[in-house]
Design an enzyme around this catalytic site. Sequence first.
Site, PDB file in Angstrom:
ATOM      1  N   LYS A  65       0.829  -1.214   0.000  1.00 19.53           N
ATOM      2  CA  LYS A  65       0.000   0.000   0.000  1.00 19.53           C
ATOM      3  C   LYS A  65       0.865   1.267   0.000  1.00 19.53           C
ATOM      4  CE  LYS A  65      -3.818  -2.267   2.453  1.00 19.53           C
ATOM      5  NZ  LYS A  65      -3.135  -3.529   2.880  1.00 19.53           N
ATOM      6  N   ASP A  68       3.586   7.985  -1.240  1.00 17.49           N
ATOM      7  CA  ASP A  68       4.626   8.951  -0.880  1.00 17.49           C
ATOM      8  C   ASP A  68       4.746   9.927  -2.038  1.00 17.49           C
ATOM      9  OD1 ASP A  68       7.010  10.144   0.297  1.00 17.49           O
ATOM     10  OD2 ASP A  68       7.258   8.254   1.381  1.00 17.49           O
TER      11      ASP A  68
END
Length: 234
Positions: A65, A68
């Site tokens: 998951k 960023d």
Amino acid sequence: MSTSARDRLIVGLDLPTVTEAEKIVSTLGEEVLFYKIGYQLAFAGGLDFARDLAASGKQVFLDMKLLDIDNTVAKGVENIVKMGVSMLTLHAYPKAMKSAVEAARGSNLCLLGVTVLTSMDEQDVIDAGYEYDPHSLVLRRAEQARAAGMGGIVCSAEEAAAVRKIIGGDMALVTPGIRPAGAEKGDQKRVMTPADALRAGSSHLVVGRPIVAAPDPLAASRAILAEMESALSR
């Protein structure tokens, strides 16, 4: 897309140690071809185990998951491609997905956009600050994942039929929160049986505790595969 149940069942290795994961893989033998590795196992030596599992011929779904800044996601995906795993999750945010797709281009890695966690209900989504109900948010993110060129979507079976209409027949639709009839829901709130999930449009089913925590994991996996085969043959 394969119509075989064995290609569509993903066993979630939600276990605390590699030793326990190795035992489950050994127990299930050739019956199970596909495994999911998430945070719990990944941070206990599971990333090396994922490489070894992929090298042995099994398919591996790395459930990280990712989310960023664009460059960080891209660099992470580039290294994950080298691991030889088959699937990788990232949260379905447009910029992150586009960066990941570019980083994985030319590889066999299937990138999956996570829409809304199956442990979340409407109140959870509101508390997280979203103006959408879970169903609407899932559909919006599914459309964004399709537009970004992702390989598939992760969503609950409740949304599978609606998502399938949006993404078409070529993208993978991976469904966690699968529970055989009579099994406990655990911490999942939006669940469905294997047969119902396949009929709703799911391409791959993730089953963890009903198999790995069963008194007889091999028998449990065979029962689920039989239910899936029956649904696929209709």
